[in-house]
Design an enzyme around this catalytic site. Sequence first.
Site, PDB file in Angstrom:
ATOM      1  N   ASP A   1       0.819  -1.213   0.000  1.00 19.05           N
ATOM      2  CA  ASP A   1       0.000   0.000   0.000  1.00 19.05           C
ATOM      3  C   ASP A   1       0.853   1.264   0.000  1.00 19.05           C
ATOM      4  O   ASP A   1       2.079   1.201   0.139  1.00 19.05           O
ATOM      5  CB  ASP A   1      -0.959   0.000   1.210  1.00 19.05           C
ATOM      6  CG  ASP A   1      -0.293  -0.478   2.494  1.00 19.05           C
ATOM      7  OD1 ASP A   1       0.950  -0.424   2.588  1.00 19.05           O
ATOM      8  OD2 ASP A   1      -1.020  -0.906   3.412  1.00 19.05           O
TER       9      ASP A   1
ATOM     10  N   ASP B   1      -7.562  -2.374  14.219  1.00 22.76           N
ATOM     11  CA  ASP B   1      -8.959  -2.515  13.784  1.00 22.76           C
ATOM     12  C   ASP B   1      -9.154  -3.722  12.872  1.00 22.76           C
ATOM     13  O   ASP B   1     -10.214  -3.905  12.275  1.00 22.76           O
ATOM     14  CB  ASP B   1      -9.446  -1.231  13.085  1.00 22.76           C
ATOM     15  CG  ASP B   1      -8.716  -0.943  11.781  1.00 22.76           C
ATOM     16  OD1 ASP B   1      -7.797  -1.717  11.401  1.00 22.76           O
ATOM     17  OD2 ASP B   1      -9.064   0.054  11.115  1.00 22.76           O
TER      18      ASP B   1
ATOM     19  N   HIS C   1      -7.395  -4.456  10.098  1.00 23.45           N
ATOM     20  CA  HIS C   1      -7.081  -4.312   8.671  1.00 23.45           C
ATOM     21  C   HIS C   1      -5.817  -5.101   8.299  1.00 23.45           C
ATOM     22  O   HIS C   1      -4.932  -5.294   9.124  1.00 23.45           O
ATOM     23  CB  HIS C   1      -6.966  -2.840   8.251  1.00 23.45           C
ATOM     24  CG  HIS C   1      -5.768  -2.115   8.768  1.00 23.45           C
ATOM     25  ND1 HIS C   1      -5.838  -0.806   9.206  1.00 23.45           N
ATOM     26  CD2 HIS C   1      -4.475  -2.468   8.920  1.00 23.45           C
ATOM     27  CE1 HIS C   1      -4.635  -0.413   9.592  1.00 23.45           C
ATOM     28  NE2 HIS C   1      -3.786  -1.406   9.432  1.00 23.45           N
TER      29      HIS C   1
ATOM     30  N   GLU D   1      -9.626  -1.530   5.334  1.00 26.39           N
ATOM     31  CA  GLU D   1     -10.301  -1.210   6.581  1.00 26.39           C
ATOM     32  C   GLU D   1     -11.594  -2.029   6.700  1.00 26.39           C
ATOM     33  O   GLU D   1     -12.048  -2.627   5.716  1.00 26.39           O
ATOM     34  CB  GLU D   1     -10.607   0.297   6.631  1.00 26.39           C
ATOM     35  CG  GLU D   1      -9.366   1.202   6.530  1.00 26.39           C
ATOM     36  CD  GLU D   1      -8.512   1.225   7.812  1.00 26.39           C
ATOM     37  OE1 GLU D   1      -8.498   0.222   8.560  1.00 26.39           O
ATOM     38  OE2 GLU D   1      -7.848   2.257   8.042  1.00 26.39           O
TER      39      GLU D   1
HETATM   40  P1  PGA Z   1       2.174  -1.780  12.592  1.00 27.48           P
HETATM   41  O1  PGA Z   1       0.941  -1.677  11.606  1.00 27.48           O
HETATM   42  O2  PGA Z   1       3.036  -2.856  12.045  1.00 27.48           O
HETATM   43  O3  PGA Z   1       2.863  -0.459  12.513  1.00 27.48           O
HETATM   44  O4  PGA Z   1       1.623  -2.103  13.921  1.00 27.48           O
HETATM   45  C1  PGA Z   1       0.339  -2.849  11.152  1.00 27.48           C
HETATM   46  C2  PGA Z   1      -0.716  -2.496  10.137  1.00 27.48           C
HETATM   47  O5  PGA Z   1      -1.310  -1.423  10.245  1.00 27.48           O
HETATM   48  O6  PGA Z   1      -0.974  -3.313   9.253  1.00 27.48           O
END
Ligand code: PGA
Length: 259
Positions: A66, A135, A137, A142
Amino acid sequence: MAEIVIVESAADAGGLVADEIVRLVRTRPDAVLGLATGSTPLPVYDALRSRLSGVDVSRVRGFALDEYVGIDPRHLESYRNVIFREVVEPLGLDPARVRVPDGSLEGIAHAGDDYEAALADAGGVDLQILGIGTDGHIGFNEPGSSFASLTRVKTLTAQTRADNARFFDHPDDVPMHCITQGLGTILRAKHLVLLAFGAAKAEAVAGAVEGPVTASLPGSAIQLHPHVTVVADEAAASQLRFADYYRYTWAHKPEWREL
Ligand code: PGA
């Protein structure tokens, strides 16, 4: 079912996944790696640094999950810059073989289709590294994201923007939109490796692994994939109902079976 590996530390997880990636690159020198950003995959990239010395990585290809939409391409936290800083340069990959979705506003209308075409040209991702958001994702899909979705623009939740504010000078600087591989795109990868560390991820991990398969928790899409490895530390695994069974399975894993 996914294989769930509960490890003592993020460093142990990094070593385990890095070993698998080295095995893949040795058997397939032009392997296609699905690269993730965020804090979670960093132990994998760290562990790869020493393990890849002496391995020919000149043909390895990479696709990021992404990118933020409209972020200044010179911004240190654009995912293009993060991938090049954390992965391409330290591991000595060929920058021309690594792609990140194009989040620039000029080409955004066709950036998703272009990315899907490039993924298809490459023959798809061999091993996809995934983190998971608080959350639920994966990528930036999302809650509510379709399981059939392909690379496209999404609006980040307030939660995700707050979670990522640590990378920016001010919370308002976190972009509102992103372009992300869809759940359908991610499910096409041959092997999914989802990592999670820390208690803040426990609920999302439990939902992804054991909860109902629902777009409300996009990570639960992994239950639809035939080859998934989840690597979590004790804190991230703390809400898993069948944790004892996962430990038992791992302890009795036949030596001939790879991750
Ligand atoms: P993080 O994010 O590795 O910074 O905890 C994970 C994500 O949002 O997929």
